[in-house]
Write a protein that holds these residues in place. Structure first.
Motif, short mmCIF file in Angstrom:
data_model
loop_
_atom_site.label_atom_id
_atom_site.label_comp_id
_atom_site.label_asym_id
_atom_site.label_seq_id
_atom_site.Cartn_x
_atom_site.Cartn_y
_atom_site.Cartn_z
N CYS A 138 -4.89 2.65 -6.02
CA CYS A 138 -3.62 3.32 -5.79
C CYS A 138 -3.38 4.40 -6.84
O CYS A 138 -4.02 4.45 -7.89
N ARG B 39 0.84 -1.20 0.00
CA ARG B 39 0.00 0.00 0.00
C ARG B 39 0.87 1.25 0.00
O ARG B 39 0.60 2.22 -0.72
N CYS C 12 -1.44 4.02 -2.07
CA CYS C 12 -2.85 3.64 -2.19
C CYS C 12 -3.73 4.54 -1.35
O CYS C 12 -3.33 5.05 -0.30
#
Length: 291
Positions: free
Chosen positions: A245, A221, A226
């Motif tokens: 993202c 992430r 993201c």
């Protein structure tokens, strides 16, 4: 009743530890041939690079360049065992995908192998690049559709490849795989672009605990910058997440209701559960080719 087994009591946890040795010159991957073959291997065949084997399956019915899945076995395992457990060959036949099962470099016993996943050590990154190069040099592979999947220690190696070979890999996913001891911060992941990634496991996995998998999820992430989170559902899915993202990539996390027999909770899932895992990974791959 599900029981949580402490880490030190699980023999499989030893598969997550890697001895390190330095590599100085990484061999370059082979270049694609001017012409390529769509001829099926008929069945899974064994190939090798410098005496180190990998299994290869090219499905019947290819009419042009096909995606390639490189499937990495877990610790204390081997390509043939993982082929039988993972179901990727049957999936590849049905979906017209080429699939390869390379062998790790670490000898952990009779026909038991593991991967050197720690950053800047071991022969596995150049070997896996060469496996891809050898396959693309002979068979018709869509260069933007090379995907890695890994189980357990193979998941750690998949994570390393996503960092060290983002020029090659379109997207990747793991079952019960940690991010790897080499990766203590985002700055140590030398990927030169965002890369879509999936992390999946059972809720009662005795080797990869939930917080370990969540740490792996959160690494990607961060790497992908993201934002928005979306919920997902599926057979046996206790928690399904998809993160959109900044560069258009995705990070997927799935926590499944594990089997009552906790000794099997770390295994690659079989039956309908295994089909759901493969299908979700494949959906991630379809949505995230190499830019």
């Amino acid at each position: 009743m599900k029981l949580r087994i402490k880490w030190p009591t699980v023999a499989a946890a030893g598969a997550l530890l890697a001895a390190s040795f330095l590599v100085t010159d990484a061999p370059a991957a082979a270049q694609p041939a001017a012409t390529c073959s769509t001829t099926s291997t008929g069945k899974t065949i064994e190939e090798d690079i410098g005496g180190r084997p990998y299994l290869l399956f090219v499905p019947p019915g290819l009419s042009g360049p096909a995606p390639l899945i490189v499937a990495l076995h877990g610790g204390q395992s081997n390509p043939a065992k993982f082929e039988g457990e993972s179901g990727w060959t049957g999936f590849a036949s049905a979906n017209k995908v080429i699939v390869a099962y390379p062998r790790g470099s670490k000898n952990e016993g009779t026909d038991k192998w593991a991967w050197e996943f720690a950053r800047n050590v071991g022969p596995d990154v150049p070997f896996l690049r060469n496996v891809v190069g050898e396959i693309t040099g002979k068979y018709c592979v869509a260069s933007e559709r090379i995907h890695f999947v890994g189980h357990s220690n193979g998941g750690q190696m998949t994570s390393r490849m996503a960092c060290d070979a983002s020029d090659l890999i379109a997207s990747a996913a793991v079952w019960a795989g940690a991010k790897g001891a080499w990766d203590t911060s985002a700055n140590e992941c030398p990927t030169n672009r965002p890369i879509a990634f999936g992390v999946m496991l059972n809720d009662n996995d005795p080797v990869i605990w939930q917080w370990v998998a969540e740490q792996h999820r959160d690494h990607w992430r961060e790497m992908n910058d993201c934002g928005a989170e979306h919920s997902e559902s599926g057979p046996g899915v206790l928690r399904g997440q998809r993160f959109d993202c900044a560069a258009g990539t995705q990070v997927v996390y799935r926590l499944y209701d594990g089997p009552e027999d906790v000794t099997k909770a770390h295994d690659w899932p079989a039956g309908d559960r295994g089909a759901d895992v493969r299908n979700r990974m494949w959906a991630l791959f379809n949505s995230n080719p190499l830019p």
